[in-house]
Design an enzyme around this catalytic site. Structure first.
Site, PDB file in Angstrom:
ATOM      1  N   LYS A   1      35.781  44.535  18.234  1.00 58.83           N
ATOM      2  CA  LYS A   1      34.540  44.237  16.998  1.00 58.83           C
ATOM      3  C   LYS A   1      33.504  46.159  17.358  1.00 58.83           C
ATOM      4  O   LYS A   1      34.504  46.951  18.277  1.00 58.83           O
ATOM      5  CB  LYS A   1      32.882  43.902  17.704  1.00 58.83           C
ATOM      6  CG  LYS A   1      31.750  44.241  16.990  1.00 58.83           C
ATOM      7  CD  LYS A   1      30.594  43.109  17.301  1.00 58.83           C
ATOM      8  CE  LYS A   1      29.857  43.083  17.031  1.00 58.83           C
ATOM      9  NZ  LYS A   1      28.270  42.720  17.003  1.00 58.83           N
TER      10      LYS A   1
ATOM     11  N   SER B   1      25.898  40.079  13.079  1.00 58.58           N
ATOM     12  CA  SER B   1      25.984  41.041  13.333  1.00 58.58           C
ATOM     13  C   SER B   1      27.868  41.230  13.552  1.00 58.58           C
ATOM     14  O   SER B   1      28.297  42.275  13.354  1.00 58.58           O
ATOM     15  CB  SER B   1      25.885  42.422  13.829  1.00 58.58           C
ATOM     16  OG  SER B   1      26.255  41.987  15.604  1.00 58.58           O
TER      17      SER B   1
ATOM     18  N   SER C   1      24.299  37.019  17.195  1.00 61.13           N
ATOM     19  CA  SER C   1      25.518  37.063  16.681  1.00 61.13           C
ATOM     20  C   SER C   1      27.359  37.316  16.386  1.00 61.13           C
ATOM     21  O   SER C   1      28.276  37.454  16.024  1.00 61.13           O
ATOM     22  CB  SER C   1      25.759  39.065  16.424  1.00 61.13           C
ATOM     23  OG  SER C   1      24.493  39.880  16.481  1.00 61.13           O
TER      24      SER C   1
END
EC number: 6.3.5.7
Length: 529
Positions: free
Chosen positions: A84, A159, A183
Site C-alpha cells: 500500500k 482505504s 480499511s
C-alpha cells in the site's frame, strides 16, 4: 512440467512459494506472470500507483539465486507482493495517493515491508488507496479511483482498495494494507478475498505514514486464510523503532502463549468447543437482507461444525461511528500538519510569504476529503470544544473496549458482518460523506478497542457480489480467529467464486481517467538504489 502463467496466477501465495522452493517454477517466471497480468488489467482496475517491472525482475533474480544457494527458506520466498502506498520504501515513491506527496522518496523502509522483503518476497509496486487512507471507497486518490474486479462500475472498498483489488484481480499474490477503521477488512469483503487487522501493537507501525496513530495497523490481504496467517507471522513482532509495538518474534519462548506469533499453527479445521457470540446489535436496521442471510448462515455452519453459537447484546454499537471519527480526525489534523511544503513533498509555486506558502501548498496539495477531516479534527481539538467532543469520545472509546472485554469473558470469538452492504456503485458515497462514514459501522469499534479481526468470503448477493464474514477476537488472540476462519473456509471452499477475469482484461479505455502514472520502472527516485 513447466507451469503456465494462468496456473501460476491461480495459486495462493503459500502454494506458489512451495512450487518455487521445489524448483517447479522460478521467482522470475512467477514475477513475470504477475507483471504481465497487472499491466493488462490496470487499464480497467487502476490498483497500482507504481508498477516497477525492472526493479521487481531484478529482485526476483536475486531471490532465485539465494534460494538456489540455500540462503532463503521462507514459505513466501520468490512470491510477488504489493505494498500500500502509505508504507515507506527506501528510494521508491511513497505518495499516500496524495498530490502533496507525489514527489516523496523516503530514505528508509518501513519495518513490516523490510521483514517481508527479507523473507524473500518480491515487491511489484505500490497500490492505490484513498488519499492518506481517508475514505472507504478508494475514490479519493489523486491518481484516480480504483475499480472493483467483480464489477468495474463498483468500488473496491477502502482505504486499502488498491491492495484488495490487486489480489482479487490476480495482479499480485498477496498485499499489505493498513487498517484505521476497517480499511483492510471492508475492501477484503467487497473484493471477495481475505484480510486480517491484527491487534494494535502486534505489527510495527514504523514507516507507516500516519492517519490516526492510536488506530492504524498494518495487515495482510491474501487469497485465503493460510496466506494471511503466513504473512502476519512474518511481519509481527516487537520493534525498537516503534514504542507501541509489543510481543516477541516467532519461535522465541515466552510465558504468555498469546504473545507468540506462530499463527500458522492455528490453521486447523476444528472449532469443537469454541464459543462464538453473535451480536444482535449488528443485525438491526440498515443491513442488506442478502448480507444478513449469508452471515447468519455462516454462524449456523460453524455451529454444525461443533462450535457453540449464541446471540448476545454487545451494546455501544451506536456510539462507535461518532467516537471513531472524532478521534481519528483529531489525530489526523495533528499528524498531517507536517505536510507544509517546507522540508519535503509538494510546494506551491506562487507565494509571497511563509503563511501564504503554507496555505496555498495545503489547499492545492490535499484533496476535499482530507481537508474535511483535518478541519473536523482541528475543530474538536479547539479551545471550548476539546472537552465537549474529544475527551468525551475518549471516554466512549474506553467504554467500547470494556464492552468487548465483557463479551470475551464468555466468548472466544465474536461473529458478524463486515459491512452492511456489498460493494457500492462508483460515486455513490462521494456525494454523501455521511453515508460513507456510516458504512463503517461494523468495523470502527474494533480499532477503537485495539482487538484483532479477520474478513473472509461467506456468500454472494443477488448481483453475484461477494459478502464478507467478520470474526473478532480478544487482544493478542489472533490464533482463535484464524482457527475459526480456517475452519469455515475449508467448509466453504467449494462455493467460492472468482471475478470474471475476461472483463478485467477487456480493452476499455473509458474506465480509467488520465492520471499521473507510468509503469516501466515507475516510482524509483533518480540516483537512489
Amino acid at each position: 512440467m513447466k507451469l503456465t502463467a494462468d496456473e501460476i496466477l491461480s495459486l495462493s501465495a503459500v502454494e506458489l512459494g512451495a512450487k518455487i522452493a521445489a524448483g517447479e517454477v522460478t521467482s522470475v517466471e512467477a514475477t513475470t506472470a504477475y507483471l504481465d497480468r497487472a499491466e493488462a488489467a490496470e487499464k480497467n482496475i487502476n490498483a497500482f500507483i507504481t508498477l516497477d517491472r525492472e526493479g521487481a525482475l531484478a529482485g526476483a533474480k536475486e531471490v532465485d539465486r539465494k534460494i538456489a544457494a540455500g540462503e532463503l527458506k521462507s514459505p513466501i520466498a520468490g512470491v510477488p507482493v504489493a505494498i500500500k502506498a502509505n508504507m515507506c520504501i527506501e528510494g521508491k515513491l511513497t505518495s499516500c495517493a496524495s498530490h502533496i506527496l507525489d514527489n516523496f522518496y523516503p530514505t528508509y523502509t518501513s519495518t513490516a515491508v523490510e521483514k517481508l522483503l527479507e523473507a524473500g518476497a518480491v515487491n511489484l509496486g505500490s497500490t492505490n488507496m484513498d488519499e492518506f487512507a481517508m475514505g472507504s471507497t478508494s475514490e479519493t486518490s489523486y491518481f484516480g479511483p480504483t475499480h472493483n474486479p467483480w464489477d468495474l462500475d463498483r468500488v473496491p472498498g477502502g482505504s486499502s482498495g488498491g491492495s484488495a483489488a490487486a489480489v482479487a484481480a490476480n495482479e499480485c499474490a498477496v498485499a499489505l494494507g493498513s487498517d484505521t477503521g476497517g480499511s483492510i477488512r471492508q475492501p477484503a469483503s467487497f473484493c471477495g478475498i481475505t484480510g486480517i487487522k491484527p491487534t494494535y501493537g502486534r505489527v510495527s507501525r514504523y514507516g507507516l505514514i500516519a492517519y490516526g496513530s492510536s488506530l492504524d495497523q498494518i495487515g495482510p490481504l491474501g487469497k485465503d486464510v493460510t496466506d494471511c496467517a503466513t504473512i502476519l507471522e512474518i511481519i509481527s513482532g516487537k520493534d525498537l523503532k516503534d514504542s507501541t509495538s509489543v510481543g516477541v518474534n516467532a519461535g522465541e519462548d515466552t510465558a504468555d502463549e498469546r504473545m507468540k506469533t506462530d499463527f500458522t499453527s492455528a490453521l486447523k479445521a476444528d472449532v469443537k468447543g469454541m464459543k462464538i457470540g453473535v451480536p444482535k446489535d449488528y443485525f438491526l436496521e440498515g443491513i442488506d437482507e442478502d448480507v444478513k442471510k449469508a452471515v447468519l448462515a455462516a454462524a449456523d455452519r460453524l455451529k454444525e461444525l461443533g462450535a457453540e453459537v449464541e446471540e448476545f447484546d454487545l451494546g455501544m454499537v451506536e456510539y462507535a461511528i461518532p467516537a471513531y471519527y472524532i478521534i481519528a480526525c483529531a489525530e489526523a489534523s495533528s499528524n498531517l500538519e507536517r505536510f507544509d511544503g517546507v522540508k519535503y513533498g509538494y510546494r506551491t509555486k506562487d507565494y509571497n510569504d511563509l503563511h501564504e506558502m503554507y496555505k496555498k501548498t495545503r489547499s492545492e496539495g490535499f484533496g476535499p476529503e482530507v481537508k474535511r477531516r483535518i478541519m473536523l479534527g482541528s475543530f474538536v481539538l479547539s479551545s471550548g470544544y476539546y472537552d465537549a467532543y474529544y475527551v468525551k469520545a475518549l471516554r466512549v472509546k474506553a467504554l467500547i473496549k470494556k464492552a468487548f472485554d465483557k463479551a470475551f469473558e464468555k466468548y472466544d470469538v465474536i461473529l458478524g458482518p463486515v459491512a452492511p452492504t456489498t460493494a457500492l456503485k462508483c460515486g455513490e458515497s462521494l456525494s454523501d460523506p455521511i453515508k460513507m462514514y456510516l458504512g463503517d459501522v461494523y468495523t470502527v469499534a474494533i480499532n477503537l478497542a485495539g482487538i484483532p479481526g479477520i474478513s473472509l468470503p461467506c456468500g454472494y448477493d443477488k448481483n453475484g457480489l461477494p459478502i464478507g464474514l467478520q470474526l473478532l477476537g480478544q487482544t493478542f488472540e489472533e490464533k482463535k480467529i484464524i482457527r475459526a476462519a480456517y475452519t469455515f473456509e475449508q467448509s466453504f471452499k467449494d462455493e467460492v467464486k472468482k471475478p470474471d477475469f475476461s472483463k478485467i482484461l477487456k480493452e476499455n479505455t473509458d474506465n480509467s481517467p488520465e492520471v499521473n502514472k507510468s509503469f516501466s520502472g515507475a516510482g524509483t527516485a533518480p540516483g537512489i538504489n
